[in-house]
Motif scaffolding. Structure first.
Motif, PDB file in Angstrom:
ATOM      1  N   ILE A 191       2.132 -13.319 -20.534  1.00  0.00           N
ATOM      2  CA  ILE A 191       1.374 -13.120 -19.297  1.00  0.00           C
ATOM      3  C   ILE A 191       2.062 -13.837 -18.138  1.00  0.00           C
ATOM      4  O   ILE A 191       2.251 -13.273 -17.054  1.00  0.00           O
ATOM      5  CB  ILE A 191      -0.074 -13.617 -19.452  1.00  0.00           C
ATOM      6  N   ALA A 192       2.437 -15.087 -18.386  1.00  0.00           N
ATOM      7  CA  ALA A 192       3.110 -15.865 -17.335  1.00  0.00           C
ATOM      8  C   ALA A 192       4.440 -15.228 -16.937  1.00  0.00           C
ATOM      9  O   ALA A 192       4.791 -15.173 -15.745  1.00  0.00           O
ATOM     10  CB  ALA A 192       3.334 -17.295 -17.818  1.00  0.00           C
ATOM     11  N   LEU A 193       5.188 -14.714 -17.915  1.00  0.00           N
ATOM     12  CA  LEU A 193       6.472 -14.072 -17.637  1.00  0.00           C
ATOM     13  C   LEU A 193       6.301 -12.796 -16.813  1.00  0.00           C
ATOM     14  O   LEU A 193       7.072 -12.538 -15.883  1.00  0.00           O
ATOM     15  CB  LEU A 193       7.197 -13.756 -18.946  1.00  0.00           C
ATOM     16  N   ILE A 194       5.286 -11.999 -17.162  1.00  0.00           N
ATOM     17  CA  ILE A 194       5.037 -10.763 -16.426  1.00  0.00           C
ATOM     18  C   ILE A 194       4.669 -11.064 -14.976  1.00  0.00           C
ATOM     19  O   ILE A 194       5.144 -10.407 -14.036  1.00  0.00           O
ATOM     20  CB  ILE A 194       3.923  -9.945 -17.104  1.00  0.00           C
ATOM     21  N   ILE A 195       3.827 -12.062 -14.786  1.00  0.00           N
ATOM     22  CA  ILE A 195       3.448 -12.444 -13.420  1.00  0.00           C
ATOM     23  C   ILE A 195       4.681 -12.892 -12.637  1.00  0.00           C
ATOM     24  O   ILE A 195       4.889 -12.497 -11.478  1.00  0.00           O
ATOM     25  CB  ILE A 195       2.389 -13.561 -13.447  1.00  0.00           C
ATOM     26  N   ALA A 196       5.521 -13.715 -13.278  1.00  0.00           N
ATOM     27  CA  ALA A 196       6.713 -14.240 -12.604  1.00  0.00           C
ATOM     28  C   ALA A 196       7.711 -13.141 -12.260  1.00  0.00           C
ATOM     29  O   ALA A 196       8.211 -13.061 -11.127  1.00  0.00           O
ATOM     30  CB  ALA A 196       7.378 -15.298 -13.481  1.00  0.00           C
ATOM     31  N   THR A 197       8.010 -12.260 -13.215  1.00  0.00           N
ATOM     32  CA  THR A 197       9.011 -11.217 -12.962  1.00  0.00           C
ATOM     33  C   THR A 197       8.501 -10.174 -11.970  1.00  0.00           C
ATOM     34  O   THR A 197       9.274  -9.645 -11.165  1.00  0.00           O
ATOM     35  CB  THR A 197       9.434 -10.521 -14.265  1.00  0.00           C
ATOM     36  N   THR A 198       7.203  -9.889 -12.012  1.00  0.00           N
ATOM     37  CA  THR A 198       6.638  -8.956 -11.041  1.00  0.00           C
ATOM     38  C   THR A 198       6.707  -9.537  -9.638  1.00  0.00           C
ATOM     39  O   THR A 198       7.026  -8.833  -8.664  1.00  0.00           O
ATOM     40  CB  THR A 198       5.178  -8.610 -11.394  1.00  0.00           C
ATOM     41  N   ALA A 199       6.432 -10.832  -9.522  1.00  0.00           N
ATOM     42  CA  ALA A 199       6.533 -11.505  -8.222  1.00  0.00           C
ATOM     43  C   ALA A 199       7.972 -11.481  -7.712  1.00  0.00           C
ATOM     44  O   ALA A 199       8.217 -11.272  -6.512  1.00  0.00           O
ATOM     45  CB  ALA A 199       6.033 -12.943  -8.340  1.00  0.00           C
ATOM     46  N   ILE A 200       8.935 -11.668  -8.611  1.00  0.00           N
ATOM     47  CA  ILE A 200      10.343 -11.631  -8.219  1.00  0.00           C
ATOM     48  C   ILE A 200      10.730 -10.230  -7.745  1.00  0.00           C
ATOM     49  O   ILE A 200      11.424 -10.057  -6.747  1.00  0.00           O
ATOM     50  CB  ILE A 200      11.244 -12.080  -9.385  1.00  0.00           C
ATOM     51  N   LEU A 201      10.273  -9.207  -8.476  1.00  0.00           N
ATOM     52  CA  LEU A 201      10.554  -7.826  -8.076  1.00  0.00           C
ATOM     53  C   LEU A 201       9.992  -7.534  -6.687  1.00  0.00           C
ATOM     54  O   LEU A 201      10.642  -6.892  -5.853  1.00  0.00           O
ATOM     55  CB  LEU A 201       9.956  -6.848  -9.096  1.00  0.00           C
ATOM     56  N   TRP A 202       8.769  -7.992  -6.446  1.00  0.00           N
ATOM     57  CA  TRP A 202       8.151  -7.778  -5.132  1.00  0.00           C
ATOM     58  C   TRP A 202       8.927  -8.513  -4.047  1.00  0.00           C
ATOM     59  O   TRP A 202       9.139  -7.989  -2.956  1.00  0.00           O
ATOM     60  CB  TRP A 202       6.704  -8.240  -5.167  1.00  0.00           C
ATOM     61  N   LYS A 203       9.368  -9.738  -4.356  1.00  0.00           N
ATOM     62  CA  LYS A 203      10.124 -10.529  -3.391  1.00  0.00           C
ATOM     63  C   LYS A 203      11.457  -9.881  -3.063  1.00  0.00           C
ATOM     64  O   LYS A 203      11.895  -9.858  -1.898  1.00  0.00           O
ATOM     65  CB  LYS A 203      10.345 -11.938  -3.954  1.00  0.00           C
ATOM     66  N   LEU A 204      12.121  -9.323  -4.075  1.00  0.00           N
ATOM     67  CA  LEU A 204      13.448  -8.742  -3.877  1.00  0.00           C
ATOM     68  C   LEU A 204      13.416  -7.366  -3.231  1.00  0.00           C
ATOM     69  O   LEU A 204      14.352  -6.987  -2.515  1.00  0.00           O
ATOM     70  CB  LEU A 204      14.186  -8.654  -5.217  1.00  0.00           C
ATOM     71  N   THR A 205      12.361  -6.584  -3.508  1.00  0.00           N
ATOM     72  CA  THR A 205      12.322  -5.204  -3.013  1.00  0.00           C
ATOM     73  C   THR A 205      11.297  -4.974  -1.910  1.00  0.00           C
ATOM     74  O   THR A 205      11.391  -3.992  -1.179  1.00  0.00           O
ATOM     75  CB  THR A 205      12.008  -4.230  -4.163  1.00  0.00           C
ATOM     76  N   GLY A 206      10.321  -5.856  -1.809  1.00  0.00           N
ATOM     77  CA  GLY A 206       9.283  -5.676  -0.790  1.00  0.00           C
ATOM     78  C   GLY A 206       8.197  -4.705  -1.177  1.00  0.00           C
ATOM     79  O   GLY A 206       7.314  -4.392  -0.379  1.00  0.00           O
ATOM     80  N   LYS A 207       8.239  -4.195  -2.428  1.00  0.00           N
ATOM     81  CA  LYS A 207       7.189  -3.272  -2.858  1.00  0.00           C
ATOM     82  C   LYS A 207       7.085  -3.280  -4.380  1.00  0.00           C
ATOM     83  O   LYS A 207       7.997  -3.747  -5.085  1.00  0.00           O
ATOM     84  CB  LYS A 207       7.484  -1.851  -2.391  1.00  0.00           C
ATOM     85  N   LEU A 208       5.951  -2.752  -4.875  1.00  0.00           N
ATOM     86  CA  LEU A 208       5.739  -2.583  -6.306  1.00  0.00           C
ATOM     87  C   LEU A 208       5.201  -1.180  -6.537  1.00  0.00           C
ATOM     88  O   LEU A 208       4.396  -0.680  -5.756  1.00  0.00           O
ATOM     89  CB  LEU A 208       4.746  -3.618  -6.841  1.00  0.00           C
ATOM     90  N   SER A 209       5.645  -0.553  -7.618  1.00  0.00           N
ATOM     91  CA  SER A 209       5.151   0.780  -7.938  1.00  0.00           C
ATOM     92  C   SER A 209       3.749   0.680  -8.541  1.00  0.00           C
ATOM     93  O   SER A 209       3.320  -0.387  -8.998  1.00  0.00           O
ATOM     94  CB  SER A 209       6.084   1.469  -8.934  1.00  0.00           C
ATOM     95  N   LYS A 210       3.052   1.815  -8.544  1.00  0.00           N
ATOM     96  CA  LYS A 210       1.717   1.851  -9.155  1.00  0.00           C
ATOM     97  C   LYS A 210       1.797   1.493 -10.633  1.00  0.00           C
ATOM     98  O   LYS A 210       0.903   0.844 -11.174  1.00  0.00           O
ATOM     99  CB  LYS A 210       1.087   3.230  -8.956  1.00  0.00           C
ATOM    100  N   MET A 211       2.870   1.936 -11.300  1.00  0.00           N
ATOM    101  CA  MET A 211       3.037   1.623 -12.715  1.00  0.00           C
ATOM    102  C   MET A 211       3.196   0.118 -12.928  1.00  0.00           C
ATOM    103  O   MET A 211       2.597  -0.454 -13.844  1.00  0.00           O
ATOM    104  CB  MET A 211       4.249   2.361 -13.285  1.00  0.00           C
ATOM    105  N   GLN A 212       3.975  -0.529 -12.073  1.00  0.00           N
ATOM    106  CA  GLN A 212       4.167  -1.978 -12.197  1.00  0.00           C
ATOM    107  C   GLN A 212       2.863  -2.727 -11.952  1.00  0.00           C
ATOM    108  O   GLN A 212       2.535  -3.681 -12.675  1.00  0.00           O
ATOM    109  CB  GLN A 212       5.239  -2.431 -11.203  1.00  0.00           C
ATOM    110  N   LEU A 213       2.105  -2.294 -10.946  1.00  0.00           N
ATOM    111  CA  LEU A 213       0.833  -2.950 -10.649  1.00  0.00           C
ATOM    112  C   LEU A 213      -0.176  -2.749 -11.772  1.00  0.00           C
ATOM    113  O   LEU A 213      -0.884  -3.684 -12.168  1.00  0.00           O
ATOM    114  CB  LEU A 213       0.267  -2.415  -9.332  1.00  0.00           C
ATOM    115  N   MET A 214      -0.252  -1.528 -12.312  1.00  0.00           N
ATOM    116  CA  MET A 214      -1.196  -1.261 -13.386  1.00  0.00           C
ATOM    117  C   MET A 214      -0.822  -2.031 -14.643  1.00  0.00           C
ATOM    118  O   MET A 214      -1.690  -2.570 -15.345  1.00  0.00           O
ATOM    119  CB  MET A 214      -1.243   0.239 -13.686  1.00  0.00           C
ATOM    120  N   THR A 215       0.479  -2.104 -14.929  1.00  0.00           N
ATOM    121  CA  THR A 215       0.937  -2.882 -16.083  1.00  0.00           C
ATOM    122  C   THR A 215       0.566  -4.349 -15.924  1.00  0.00           C
ATOM    123  O   THR A 215       0.063  -4.982 -16.859  1.00  0.00           O
ATOM    124  CB  THR A 215       2.461  -2.750 -16.248  1.00  0.00           C
ATOM    125  N   LEU A 216       0.792  -4.890 -14.720  1.00  0.00           N
ATOM    126  CA  LEU A 216       0.461  -6.293 -14.457  1.00  0.00           C
ATOM    127  C   LEU A 216      -1.029  -6.557 -14.663  1.00  0.00           C
ATOM    128  O   LEU A 216      -1.409  -7.527 -15.336  1.00  0.00           O
ATOM    129  CB  LEU A 216       0.862  -6.653 -13.024  1.00  0.00           C
TER     130      LEU A 216
END
Length: 208
Positions: free
Chosen positions: A57-82
């Protein structure tokens, strides 16, 4: 000056793949190492599986935050997975019950299948809305691919239910780590005929 919201930063595909698959691979490795161990935390005994679920859980939160920081957006699939990882994984840790995190892929693929199915009933391809920029296809191609992917998601949901209910935790972890990932990869490889037949050449208009 570039607007990060309207023009998200491009991310190296290998970095993106590492951030998305890294938590899953680390969960698998940690589970293999700790699966036979029991940890006492705040007076309660937790299996290695539950402990690795909390770390996952902690890893998913961290990597999703990094993806958002690097790209400025998250896909619906990434958000639903999180969301599902936090909710279902959190329930597993809180209740000390591994069944909830095992049901997460079922719920995720059912949700995707239902969303695509709703679009198909309306004569639309919701898949096109999220993949059009990376995979330009004619409308007929989108509808074919969407129908097949919709059925495929329902098949994955069923497969996950069968595996976690009828087989060991070891088998489910291996299936979750490698089986589901390989299945998605092989699905898109198998659709190469549709992708090539209905591909839109650069600069060419879409057919109605």
């Amino acid at each position: 000056m570039t607007d990060a919201k309207t023009n998200p930063a491009k991310l190296n595909p290998m970095v993106k793949l590492g951030l998305e698959l890294g938590p899953i691979v680390l969960f698998f490795a940690g589970f293999r190492f700790f699966k036979d161990q029991t940890f006492q935390i705040l007076g309660r005994d937790y299996s290695g599986f539950i402990v690795m679920t909390a770390i996952f859980i902690a890893l998913i939160i961290a990597t999703t935050a990094i993806l958002w920081k690097l790209t400025g957006k998250l896909s619906k699939m990434q958000l639903m997975t999180l969301v599902l990882v936090i909710v279902m994984g959190g329930l597993s840790v809180w209740l000390n019950d591994e069944r909830f995190i095992k049901m997460k892929p079922t719920l995720l693929y059912l949700a995707f299948g239902i969303m695509l199915g709703i679009g198909l009933l309306r004569g639309e391809s919701y898949l096109k809305l999220v993949m059009e920029e990376t995979l330009p296809l004619q409308p007929a191609g989108w509808m074919i691919l969407t129908r097949r992917l919709c059925a495929f998601f329902f098949g994955l949901a069923l497969a996950n239910e069968v595996i976690w209910r009828l087989f060991s935790t070891d088998t489910w972890v291996t299936f979750k780590t490698f089986g589901l990932t390989a299945a998605l990869f092989l699905f898109f490889i198998s659709q190469s005929g549709v992708l090539s037949r209905y591909a839109i050449e650069e600069g060419a208009p879409e057919n109605d």
